[in-house]
Design a protein around this motif. Structure first.
Motif, short mmCIF file in Angstrom:
data_model
loop_
_atom_site.label_atom_id
_atom_site.label_comp_id
_atom_site.label_asym_id
_atom_site.label_seq_id
_atom_site.Cartn_x
_atom_site.Cartn_y
_atom_site.Cartn_z
N MET A 1 0.83 -1.21 0.00
CA MET A 1 0.00 0.00 0.00
C MET A 1 0.86 1.27 0.00
N ALA B 1 -4.49 -2.42 -7.16
CA ALA B 1 -4.98 -1.63 -6.02
C ALA B 1 -4.95 -0.13 -6.28
N TYR C 1 -8.29 0.83 -7.67
CA TYR C 1 -9.41 -0.06 -7.32
C TYR C 1 -10.57 0.80 -6.81
N THR D 1 -9.42 -1.32 -0.63
CA THR D 1 -8.37 -2.20 -1.21
C THR D 1 -8.24 -3.53 -0.47
#
Ligand code: NZQ
Ligand code: ZN
Length: 388
Positions: free
Chosen positions: A75, A107, A110, A114
């Motif tokens: 992330m 991601a 998205y 996530t």
């Protein structure tokens, strides 16, 4: 043969001294984020060579993707992609970096939360689940996962490892230069042979459906691994051994072996819980589970195990039972000959720790495994007790 779809759009650039050619497959105005692992590719100069190949493009770097890549780490890269408007990802590493890069690709734009990307299980993530997917290429440094030529990833989060599958997760291209694997520690090369071997057996040791060609392809890869495995581990700069190792790994999980035949992912699914629980390397969990799984499930897999014994191990015993037992012993001996231990106790795991793995299988809904969906947690428990 069962019905099947086959789709694989990944371009393979195979061979020596081809790094400069990656530039031909990335838009000339792309802003590129290079993703890599704990530093091996940085230390041996590979990242610099790739930056050089990317020429005048704006290039950023994201290092530190760990083995069994974690959601939280990835992330952080997603934040960079969004903030910097990255439009191409260049993954440099083994399965963990490539899988992690697939997750970053999905991601970054998205549409929902996530964390939900980890909840699709073995279903494909729909194309419209993200506003866009960041295209990516890979430079492979560890032949094992097959991720460089498929659309799957495995992402760690909390106490689990979760599959992520999407047609948008095929690399645009993968550079497979066997010489880039020369710096691998012997244990990682051995892991690569074992992981590849098990990817094939999971698509081969099930029940017969007259997939004659798929069986021959599977046997061809297994025989190749047996032929070159030891050399690939003990002679890291043996180009021919590494070339065959690399191509076997990519082919094993690119969809060809498994097209139109049943699959039994139980070894991987149980193995993932062992990695998540005790931190044992992915391939080593497979070396522990596979021989014991075959032993416990030999009646279910009888016909294919006999074929495996005859065609892969050339076993000529008269009695079926003896043939099968010998083939399973040979499998275990092969893994051990590469320096990979095949007993849980040899990794310091005690019998009392097995229930933790079983609990996690249940928690993750993995209660009806195998090609026949009848491998229950009780049977997983038996397999792990057999593996002690
Ligand atoms: O991180 P760095 O410093 O690069 O070191 C890595 C890492 O420590 C090192 N390494 C890689 N290439 C090297 C090198 N060291 C020296 N020279 C090189 N050329 O090797 C270590 C292990 O790397 P990793 O990428 O974790 O190994 P592997 O390729 O075995 O990937 C394992 C991951 O793949 C997933 C597994 O679950 C696991 O997370 N899998 C992905 C699959 C897929 N996408 O289809 C299928 C597989 O079954 C597998 O589950
Ligand atoms: Zn694997």
């Amino acid at each position: 043969m069962l019905n099947f779809d086959f789709y694989n759009p990944t371009r393979i650039l195979f061979g020596k001294d081809r790094i400069d050619e990656i530039s031909n497959h990335i838009p000339s105005n792309a802003k590129v984020l290079i993703t890599y692992g704990g530093g091996s590719a940085k230390k041996n100069g590979l990242i610099d060579k790739i930056k050089n190949a990317l020429g005048k493009r704006i290039v950023l770097e994201f290092g530190g993707i760990e083995a069994n890549p974690h959601f939280e780490t990835l992330m952080k890269a997603v934040d960079i992609v969004r903030k910097e408007n990255i439009d191409f990802l260049m993954a440099v590493g083994g399965g963990s970096v490539i899988d992690g890069t697939k997750f970053i690709s999905i991601a970054s734009y998205y549409k929902g939360n996530t964390e939900n990307i980890l909840k699709y299980g073995f279903s494909l993530i729909p194309k419209d689940a993200a506003e866009k997917y960041i295209p990516f290429g890979t430079v492979l440094t560890l032949p094992a996962s097959g991720s460089e030529m498929n659309s799957g990833a495995v992402i760690s989060h909390g106490d689990g490892k979760f599959p992520v599958l999407s047609e948008m997760a095929f690399p645009q291209f993968s550079l497979l230069d066997p010489a880039l694997t020369y710096t691998l520690p012997a244990i990682q090369a051995a892991n690569g042979i074992v992981d590849t071997f098990v990817h094939v057996t999971e698509q081969y040791l099930t029940y017969p459906v007259k997939g004659l060609l798929q069986d021959r392809i599977a046997e061809g890869i297994l025989l190749t691994l047996i032929e070159i495995g030891k050399t690939s581990v003990t002679e890291p700069e043996n180009y021919d051994a590494r070339a065959n190792h690399v191509w076997s790994s990519s082919l094993a999980l690119c969809g060809i072996v498994g097209a139109g035949v049943p699959k039994d992912l139980a070894t991987h699914i149980i193995g993932h819980e062992i990695t998540a629980s005790f931190g044992i390397d992915h391939a080593q969990t497979l070396a522990v589970v596979l021989p014991s799984m075959l032993k416990i499930r030999k009646d279910k897999k009888k016909e294919k195990l006999l074929q495996y014994a005859e065609r892969v191990w050339n076993i000529k015993e008269v009695k079926d039972e003896d043939k099968i037992d010998k083939a399973i012993d040979k499998t275990r001996e092969f893994f051990e000959s590469l320096g990979i231990k095949t007993r849980l106790s040899k990794y310091g795991i005690k019998k009392e720790q097995i229930p933790l793995v079983i609990e996690r299988l249940k928690e993750h809904g993995m209660t009806a495994l195998s090609e026949t969906h009848d491998l229950t947690p009780d049977i997983s428990q038996k397999i792990l007790e057999e593996a002690m």
